[in-house]
Design an enzyme around this catalytic site. Structure first.
Site, PDB file in Angstrom:
ATOM      1  N   GLU A 151       0.790  -1.248   0.000  1.00 25.09           N
ATOM      2  CA  GLU A 151       0.000   0.000   0.000  1.00 25.09           C
ATOM      3  C   GLU A 151       0.818   1.292   0.000  1.00 25.09           C
ATOM      4  O   GLU A 151       0.549   2.198   0.783  1.00 25.09           O
ATOM      5  CB  GLU A 151      -0.951   0.003   1.214  1.00 25.09           C
ATOM      6  N   GLU A 258      -6.511 -10.762  -0.559  1.00 21.09           N
ATOM      7  CA  GLU A 258      -7.282 -10.474   0.666  1.00 21.09           C
ATOM      8  C   GLU A 258      -8.776 -10.396   0.349  1.00 21.09           C
ATOM      9  O   GLU A 258      -9.461  -9.444   0.736  1.00 21.09           O
ATOM     10  CB  GLU A 258      -6.811  -9.152   1.292  1.00 21.09           C
TER      11      GLU A 258
HETATM   12  O1  G3I Z   1      -2.724  -6.324  19.091  1.00 16.92           O
HETATM   13  C1  G3I Z   1      -3.831  -5.745  19.778  1.00 16.92           C
HETATM   14  C2  G3I Z   1      -4.131  -6.544  20.975  1.00 16.92           C
HETATM   15  O2  G3I Z   1      -3.048  -6.488  21.878  1.00 16.92           O
HETATM   16  C3  G3I Z   1      -5.416  -5.995  21.612  1.00 16.92           C
HETATM   17  O3  G3I Z   1      -5.808  -6.847  22.632  1.00 16.92           O
HETATM   18  C4  G3I Z   1      -6.543  -5.920  20.589  1.00 16.92           C
HETATM   19  C5  G3I Z   1      -7.813  -5.296  21.165  1.00 16.92           C
HETATM   20  O4  G3I Z   1      -8.446  -4.474  20.244  1.00 16.92           O
HETATM   21  O5  G3I Z   1      -6.134  -5.149  19.510  1.00 16.92           O
HETATM   22  C6  G3I Z   1      -5.032  -5.772  18.870  1.00 16.92           C
HETATM   23  O6  G3I Z   1      -4.663  -5.184  17.697  1.00 16.92           O
HETATM   24  C7  G3I Z   1      -5.598  -5.216  16.620  1.00 16.92           C
HETATM   25  C8  G3I Z   1      -5.090  -6.193  15.559  1.00 16.92           C
HETATM   26  O7  G3I Z   1      -5.885  -6.092  14.404  1.00 16.92           O
HETATM   27  C9  G3I Z   1      -5.104  -7.649  16.025  1.00 16.92           C
HETATM   28  O8  G3I Z   1      -6.403  -8.049  16.305  1.00 16.92           O
HETATM   29  C10 G3I Z   1      -5.651  -3.812  16.071  1.00 16.92           C
HETATM   30  O9  G3I Z   1      -6.289  -2.983  17.033  1.00 16.92           O
HETATM   31  C11 G3I Z   1      -6.415  -3.788  14.772  1.00 16.92           C
HETATM   32  O10 G3I Z   1      -6.307  -2.493  14.205  1.00 16.92           O
HETATM   33  C12 G3I Z   1      -5.820  -4.803  13.831  1.00 16.92           C
HETATM   34  O11 G3I Z   1      -6.565  -4.750  12.649  1.00 16.92           O
HETATM   35  C13 G3I Z   1      -5.967  -5.382  11.525  1.00 16.92           C
HETATM   36  C14 G3I Z   1      -5.715  -4.343  10.446  1.00 16.92           C
HETATM   37  O12 G3I Z   1      -5.189  -4.997   9.287  1.00 16.92           O
HETATM   38  C15 G3I Z   1      -4.750  -3.261  10.877  1.00 16.92           C
HETATM   39  O13 G3I Z   1      -4.848  -2.197  10.028  1.00 16.92           O
HETATM   40  C16 G3I Z   1      -6.926  -6.444  11.014  1.00 16.92           C
HETATM   41  O14 G3I Z   1      -7.062  -7.484  11.991  1.00 16.92           O
HETATM   42  C17 G3I Z   1      -6.408  -7.025   9.700  1.00 16.92           C
HETATM   43  O15 G3I Z   1      -7.385  -7.851   9.139  1.00 16.92           O
HETATM   44  C18 G3I Z   1      -6.118  -5.883   8.725  1.00 16.92           C
HETATM   45  O16 G3I Z   1      -5.592  -6.447   7.552  1.00 16.92           O
HETATM   46  C19 G3I Z   1      -5.253  -5.525   6.497  1.00 16.92           C
HETATM   47  C20 G3I Z   1      -4.093  -6.125   5.729  1.00 16.92           C
HETATM   48  O17 G3I Z   1      -3.037  -6.439   6.600  1.00 16.92           O
HETATM   49  C21 G3I Z   1      -3.613  -5.181   4.635  1.00 16.92           C
HETATM   50  N1  G3I Z   1      -4.716  -4.806   3.762  1.00 16.92           N
HETATM   51  C22 G3I Z   1      -5.910  -4.297   4.438  1.00 16.92           C
HETATM   52  C23 G3I Z   1      -6.389  -5.267   5.510  1.00 16.92           C
HETATM   53  C24 G3I Z   1      -7.655  -4.766   6.165  1.00 16.92           C
HETATM   54  O18 G3I Z   1      -7.428  -3.573   6.854  1.00 16.92           O
END
Ligand code: G3I
Length: 354
Positions: A151, A258
């Protein structure tokens, strides 16, 4: 003769059973790999059985990203990545690596020095090199392909590169460097550039230009990843056909990395919840619309099977998806082919009947 007739129901039910046992990966074995994004946690639940039945490949949804895997300069956390890698090895699944360089989920230490000042370009590139070398080397026996850079192209038509911290410190050079470091660490790995909103013609044009320029400079970039975060109202057949046609002309392997189809009209930015967002029932109408989009996507993926080497779903079942919290927090979505009981949805039939 009578005996044969008596046996027929058994034969039919065995065949039917075998048919039901067939997974997505079997229906698509002459086309491309079918993959899925996973967490370490999901592999310890009944979703593990579904993965083995349906998918031939996995991607770590979060565990191998820079923040989770490298939380401090001198500390890596390989727990999640290692257990996903071990599951892949044990069960003979392919594994994609995601992702080595992304503006999101980057640990804060990466861009600052001990006194809190922004690091120089040289320091940033050295850190990037150390990170990529360590992570790629650790998984080189199991990961066959990496999303190296994720990205970096801007969504705005007026900008070329995303104005990320990487870009502000190092200019565009970090992109080529990331590919070079990854290639040096594992010369056999297939190295991808991965991005979203690739159905937008302007953004697509920028991605294609960047990839062509990198290749012209001899940068080891081997594949193009289209994320495929779509919805009930997009892409249109024409849009997706043109997108796949344009990318296939690059002459590189192409992967849908994805895939998910939201049951809500596409929105690109996070926003507050409003009254209409409380209607989250997976109605017959939503189901029908989603099925139609999945059908057209896979019709076109099959059309471009010469270029497409894998299609990976982003999450396993409607039990949980990142779309449950994007663009609206706590709005349930149903973007995948399996429901929360892990049963195939109507869209599954549309994908496998061809
Ligand atoms: O790591 C913390 C954890 O310690 C905490 O307990 C928990 C509670 O909310 O949050 C955890 O982090 C989250 C993480 O996912 C793991 O669940 C983040 O807040 C959350 O923002 C994160 O979201 C991920 C996101 O990327 C980040 O931007 C999504 O799961 C994941 O599906 C998403 O994947 C991305 C691809 O990598 C790239 N392309 C877009 C796609 C969708 O956004």
């Amino acid at each position: 003769m009578k005996n044969i007739l008596l046996l027929l129901p058994i034969v039919f039910s065995t065949v039917l059973h075998a048919q039901q046992e067939k997974g997505l990966k079997d229906y698509y074995k002459n086309y491309f790999d079918i993959g899925v994004a996973v967490s370490r946690h999901a592999l310890q639940t009944d979703e593990a059985g579904l993965i083995l039945q349906q998918f031939g490949s996995m991607t770590a949804e979060n565990a191998m990203k820079m923040g989770p895997i490298h939380p401090e300069e001198n500390r890596y956390n390989f727990v999640g990545g290692d257990s996903i890698a071990a599951f892949a090895k044990r069960n003979n699944l392919k594994l994609r690596g995601h992702t080595l360089c992304w503006h999101n989920q980057t640990p804060r230490w990466f861009f600052t020095n001990a006194t809190g000042d922004t690091v120089t370009k040289e320091v940033l590139l050295q850190r990037l090199k150390d990170h990529i070398t360590t992570v790629v080397t650790r998984y080189k026996d199991v990961i066959y392909a990496w999303d190296v850079v994720n990205e970096v192209i801007a969504d705005s038509p007026n900008e070329f590169y995303r104005n990320s911290t990487f870009y502000r410190i190092a200019g565009e050079d970090f992109i080529a460097k990331a590919f070079e470091y990854a290639h040096a660490a594992d010369p056999k790995a297939i190295l991808f550039y991965n991005d979203y909103n690739e159905i937008n013609a302007v953004k697509r044009g920028k991605i294609i230009k960047m990839v062509n320029d990198l290749r012209a400079k001899g940068v080891p970039i081997h594949g193009i990843g289209l994320q495929g975060h779509w919805a009930v109202n997009e892409p249109s057949r024409e849009q997706l056909d043109k997108t796949l046609e344009d990318f296939s002309k690059l002459g590189l392997p192409m992967q849908i990395t994805e895939l998910d189809i939201s049951v809500y009209p596409k929105e690109h930015n996070a926003r507050e919840k409003k009254a209409s967002d409380y209607d989250t029932i997976f109605s017959a109408e939503k189901q029908e619309k989603q099925m139609e989009v999945y059908k057209l996507c896979f019709e076109l993926f099959r059309k471009y099977k010469k270029s497409i080497t894998a299609v990976t779903f982003w999450n396993i079942s409607d039990r949980s998806s990142w779309l449950d919290n994007f663009p609206v927090r706590e709005r349930k979505d149903y973007p995948l082919l399996f429901d929360k009981y892990l049963k195939p949805k109507e869209a599954f039939d549309a994908v496998v009947k061809f």
